[in-house]
Design an enzyme around this catalytic site. Structure first.
Site, PDB file in Angstrom:
ATOM      1  N   ASP A  36       3.576 -24.003   4.103  1.00 37.13           N
ATOM      2  CA  ASP A  36       4.651 -24.592   3.302  1.00 37.13           C
ATOM      3  C   ASP A  36       5.979 -24.556   4.048  1.00 37.13           C
ATOM      4  O   ASP A  36       6.145 -23.835   5.026  1.00 37.13           O
ATOM      5  CB  ASP A  36       4.825 -23.787   2.010  1.00 37.13           C
ATOM      6  CG  ASP A  36       3.832 -24.211   0.940  1.00 37.13           C
ATOM      7  OD1 ASP A  36       3.200 -25.259   1.114  1.00 37.13           O
ATOM      8  OD2 ASP A  36       3.701 -23.479  -0.056  1.00 37.13           O
ATOM      9  N   LYS A  58       6.876 -28.582   0.959  1.00 41.58           N
ATOM     10  CA  LYS A  58       7.449 -29.241  -0.204  1.00 41.58           C
ATOM     11  C   LYS A  58       8.908 -28.841  -0.303  1.00 41.58           C
ATOM     12  O   LYS A  58       9.267 -27.732   0.038  1.00 41.58           O
ATOM     13  CB  LYS A  58       6.734 -28.773  -1.477  1.00 41.58           C
ATOM     14  CG  LYS A  58       5.312 -29.248  -1.549  1.00 41.58           C
ATOM     15  CD  LYS A  58       4.641 -28.712  -2.773  1.00 41.58           C
ATOM     16  CE  LYS A  58       4.154 -27.312  -2.554  1.00 41.58           C
ATOM     17  NZ  LYS A  58       3.352 -26.792  -3.649  1.00 41.58           N
ATOM     18  N   MET A 172      14.462 -20.794  -7.696  1.00 46.39           N
ATOM     19  CA  MET A 172      14.586 -22.255  -7.767  1.00 46.39           C
ATOM     20  C   MET A 172      15.687 -22.666  -8.754  1.00 46.39           C
ATOM     21  O   MET A 172      15.543 -23.658  -9.474  1.00 46.39           O
ATOM     22  CB  MET A 172      13.247 -22.887  -8.207  1.00 46.39           C
ATOM     23  CG  MET A 172      12.119 -22.608  -7.235  1.00 46.39           C
ATOM     24  SD  MET A 172      10.524 -23.185  -7.843  1.00 46.39           S
ATOM     25  CE  MET A 172      10.136 -21.928  -9.041  1.00 46.39           C
TER      26      MET A 172
HETATM   27  C1  LIG Z   1       8.637 -22.309  -4.899  1.00 46.53           C
HETATM   28  S1  LIG Z   1       9.465 -20.772  -5.035  1.00 46.53           S
HETATM   29  C2  LIG Z   1       8.384 -19.788  -4.055  1.00 46.53           C
HETATM   30  C3  LIG Z   1       8.550 -18.329  -4.283  1.00 46.53           C
HETATM   31  C4  LIG Z   1       7.669 -17.490  -3.383  1.00 46.53           C
HETATM   32  N1  LIG Z   1       6.269 -17.698  -3.691  1.00 46.53           N
HETATM   33  C5  LIG Z   1       7.999 -16.007  -3.493  1.00 46.53           C
HETATM   34  O1  LIG Z   1       7.161 -15.220  -3.972  1.00 46.53           O
HETATM   35  O2  LIG Z   1       9.108 -15.626  -3.075  1.00 46.53           O
HETATM   36  C6  LIG Z   1      10.849 -21.042  -3.971  1.00 46.53           C
HETATM   37  C7  LIG Z   1      12.080 -20.257  -4.405  1.00 46.53           C
HETATM   38  O3  LIG Z   1      11.966 -18.896  -4.002  1.00 46.53           O
HETATM   39  C8  LIG Z   1      13.233 -18.383  -3.672  1.00 46.53           C
HETATM   40  N2  LIG Z   1      13.219 -17.950  -2.279  1.00 46.53           N
HETATM   41  C9  LIG Z   1      12.145 -17.922  -1.459  1.00 46.53           C
HETATM   42  N3  LIG Z   1      12.461 -17.369  -0.278  1.00 46.53           N
HETATM   43  C10 LIG Z   1      13.770 -17.039  -0.335  1.00 46.53           C
HETATM   44  C11 LIG Z   1      14.689 -16.428   0.563  1.00 46.53           C
HETATM   45  N4  LIG Z   1      14.314 -16.034   1.784  1.00 46.53           N
HETATM   46  N5  LIG Z   1      15.975 -16.247   0.169  1.00 46.53           N
HETATM   47  C12 LIG Z   1      16.367 -16.622  -1.065  1.00 46.53           C
HETATM   48  N6  LIG Z   1      15.540 -17.196  -1.976  1.00 46.53           N
HETATM   49  C13 LIG Z   1      14.258 -17.398  -1.620  1.00 46.53           C
HETATM   50  C14 LIG Z   1      14.253 -19.495  -3.914  1.00 46.53           C
HETATM   51  O4  LIG Z   1      14.731 -19.349  -5.232  1.00 46.53           O
HETATM   52  C15 LIG Z   1      13.373 -20.725  -3.782  1.00 46.53           C
HETATM   53  O5  LIG Z   1      13.937 -21.828  -4.472  1.00 46.53           O
END
Ligand SMILES: C[S@@+](CC[C@H](N)C(=O)[O-])C[C@H]1O[C@@H](n2cnc3c(N)ncnc32)[C@H](O)[C@@H]1O
Length: 258
Positions: A36, A58, A172
């Site tokens: 991803d 995505k 998100m």
């Molecule tokens: C589709 S979700 C996936 C979450 C992922 N599966 C997890 O467990 O962290 C994507 C969201 O995760 C958050 N996110 C993921 N990685 C991040 C990071 N390194 N810093 C800040 N927010 C993060 C943000 O809110 C982003 O919009």
């Protein structure tokens, strides 16, 4: 031909040091890696030279490969007898649609395993040195999606979310943070409740904004964040301010000693 298998692997929040040993070992065994957008380059660098890489990345409002097609792609790849690593940012089952992939694999009779990852909430909080629960400040924690389908209102239980004893971690939520903050205040959370916004947490590009509920929309807009953003809402978020202030004192003290 015997079916291969699929490993649904959490890549963690960005820092490759936060990958689990099991995840690193799985990546090393891959014949093909399906990944991803949020998987860091430093983690993709661990993919063996001979393994194929397929980017199904995505982004908000733009889905190059629909989820159903990703599900079927995993089935087809495994049916060729290969070991497929499905690499997802954070944890594969937290706002990651990983279980839809697992269900498709199960229905097709493909063996699969799930290897958890450190979710963004844990990574970002630790990086900012914020506890998500803390005696006297937060007795519980909720992970909440701030994303809604195009043109649909956010469908959240605002009354239950507006609980000062529970830390809210909003994934998100960047596009809807003004509405989220307004609804939480309407349902009783104070305007000056601390909020920490973390962008690209645990990576070398990490940026943070410490703010409060009635300032979070304006302050994060002013920050012009570029990348995924996580919001930590609750009294624990104020501890980030304290540790940053302590950092400054510590740096000043070190300068005196030197
Ligand atoms: C589709 S979700 C996936 C979450 C992922 N599966 C997890 O467990 O962290 C994507 C969201 O995760 C958050 N996110 C993921 N990685 C991040 C990071 N390194 N810093 C800040 N927010 C993060 C943000 O809110 C982003 O919009």
């Amino acid at each position: 031909m015997a079916a291969g298998k699929v490993l649904l692997v959490g890549a963690g929040p960005g820092d490759p040091e936060l990958l689990t040993l099991k995840a690193a070992r799985a990546i090393a065994t891959a014949d093909v890696v399906v990944y991803d957008r949020l998987v860091a380059d430093a983690i993709l660098a661990l993919v063996p030279d001979g393994a194929a890489r397929i980017n199904v990345g995505k982004q908000a409002g733009f889905h190059p490969i629909p989820q159903d097609e990703i599900n079927q792609l995993l089935v087809r790849l495994a049916q060729t007898g290969r070991t497929v690593v499905r690499l997802k940012g954070g944890d594969p089952l937290i706002f990651g649609r990983g279980f839809e992939e697992a269900q498709t694999l199960a229905a097709a009779g493909i063996p699969y395993d799930i290897i958890p990852g450190i979710t963004a909430a844990q990574g970002c909080a630790a990086s900012a040195r914020v506890p998500l629960t803390h005696r006297g400040l937060a007795t519980g924690l909720r992970y909440v999606t701030g994303h809604c389908k195009a043109n649909e209102p956010l469908d959240l239980d605002w009354q239950s979310l507006a609980d000062r004893e529970t830390t809210l971690v909003i994934y998100m939520g960047a596009a809807n943070i003004a509405e989220i903050a307004d609804r939480l205040m309407e349902h009783g959370l104070p305007a000056d409740l601390p909020v920490l916004a973390v962008c690209q947490g645990t990576t070398p590009h990490e940026r943070r904004v410490s703010t409060v509920l009635n300032g979070v929309a304006a302050d994060t807009a002013a920050a012009s964040f570029d990348g995924p953003v996580l919001f930590i809402v609750g009294d624990v978020a104020a501890l980030a301010l304290q540790t940053e202030a302590e950092d400054e004192v510590r740096v000043a003290e070190l300068a005196v000693v030197a």
